[in-house]
Design a protein around this motif. Structure first.
Motif, short mmCIF file in Angstrom:
data_model
loop_
_atom_site.label_atom_id
_atom_site.label_comp_id
_atom_site.label_asym_id
_atom_site.label_seq_id
_atom_site.Cartn_x
_atom_site.Cartn_y
_atom_site.Cartn_z
N VAL A 1 -25.28 64.29 28.78
CA VAL A 1 -24.47 64.72 29.92
C VAL A 1 -25.27 65.73 30.73
O VAL A 1 -26.03 66.52 30.18
N ARG A 2 -25.08 65.70 32.03
CA ARG A 2 -25.81 66.59 32.92
C ARG A 2 -24.86 67.27 33.89
O ARG A 2 -24.00 66.58 34.46
N ALA B 1 -18.82 76.24 27.56
CA ALA B 1 -20.10 76.33 28.25
C ALA B 1 -20.69 77.73 28.09
O ALA B 1 -21.92 77.89 28.04
N ASP C 1 -14.08 63.83 28.08
CA ASP C 1 -14.69 62.90 29.00
C ASP C 1 -15.62 61.90 28.30
O ASP C 1 -15.76 60.76 28.74
N TYR C 2 -16.27 62.34 27.24
CA TYR C 2 -17.23 61.48 26.54
C TYR C 2 -17.11 61.67 25.03
O TYR C 2 -16.82 62.77 24.55
N ARG D 1 -16.57 67.73 27.24
CA ARG D 1 -15.46 67.90 28.19
C ARG D 1 -15.94 68.69 29.39
O ARG D 1 -16.57 69.74 29.23
N LYS D 2 -15.64 68.17 30.59
CA LYS D 2 -15.92 68.93 31.79
C LYS D 2 -14.99 70.14 31.83
O LYS D 2 -13.93 70.15 31.19
N TRP D 3 -15.34 71.13 32.61
CA TRP D 3 -14.54 72.35 32.63
C TRP D 3 -13.12 72.10 33.15
O TRP D 3 -12.21 72.87 32.85
N THR D 4 -12.95 71.02 33.90
CA THR D 4 -11.63 70.69 34.44
C THR D 4 -10.78 69.89 33.46
O THR D 4 -9.61 69.65 33.71
N GLY D 5 -11.36 69.47 32.35
CA GLY D 5 -10.66 68.59 31.44
C GLY D 5 -9.95 69.32 30.32
O GLY D 5 -9.91 70.56 30.28
N SER E 1 -22.97 72.98 31.48
CA SER E 1 -21.67 73.15 32.12
C SER E 1 -20.54 72.48 31.35
O SER E 1 -19.36 72.66 31.69
N TYR E 2 -20.86 71.75 30.30
CA TYR E 2 -19.86 71.05 29.51
C TYR E 2 -19.44 71.86 28.30
O TYR E 2 -20.29 72.47 27.63
#
Length: 120
Positions: free
Chosen positions: A26-27, A53, A108-109, A98-102, A31-32
């Motif tokens: 993840v890129r 993160a 997310d993955y 997980r993205k910060w919004t999730g 940030s994840y």
């Protein structure tokens, strides 16, 4: 294509230790938030530990004091050090991002999982 690849699972005696690793594509990785889940036979998948993160960690009660989650942003890696393993820790362990919004209810993955078996 995003990939999370776990490694380090195996067979260990009760009271022993294992270190799981997760290589993440993840890129940007830094940030994840990253997490470890597990799923035992005939049970639902459950959250084990997470690391934000910023490096803040959260553990579920059944692993507190025994497991340690960490991350290396330079290597895009997250780890789960598991000590004092118990029979009930036997499960397939999954890495998740997980993205910060999730939320952790729907990361997310996911990785493909690695089997951890604790024997008596």
């Amino acid at each position: 294509q995003v990939q999370l690849v776990e490694s380090g699972g195996g067979l260990v005696q009760a009271g022993g230790s294992l270190r799981l690793s997760c290589a993440a594509s993840v890129r940007p990785f830094s940030s994840y938030a990253m997490g470890w889940f597990r799923q035992a036979p005939a049970k639902e998948r459950e959250l084990v530990a997470t690391i934000s993160a910023g490096g803040n960690t959260v553990y579920t009660d059944f692993v507190k004091g025994r497991f340690t989650i960490s991350r290396d942003n330079a290597k895009n890696m997250v780890y789960l050090q598991m000590n004092s393993l118990k029979l009930e820790d036997t499960a397939v362990y999954y890495c998740a991002a997980r993205k910060w919004t999730g939320t952790w209810s729907s990361p997310d993955y996911w990785g493909q999982g690695t089997q951890v078996t604790v024997s008596s």
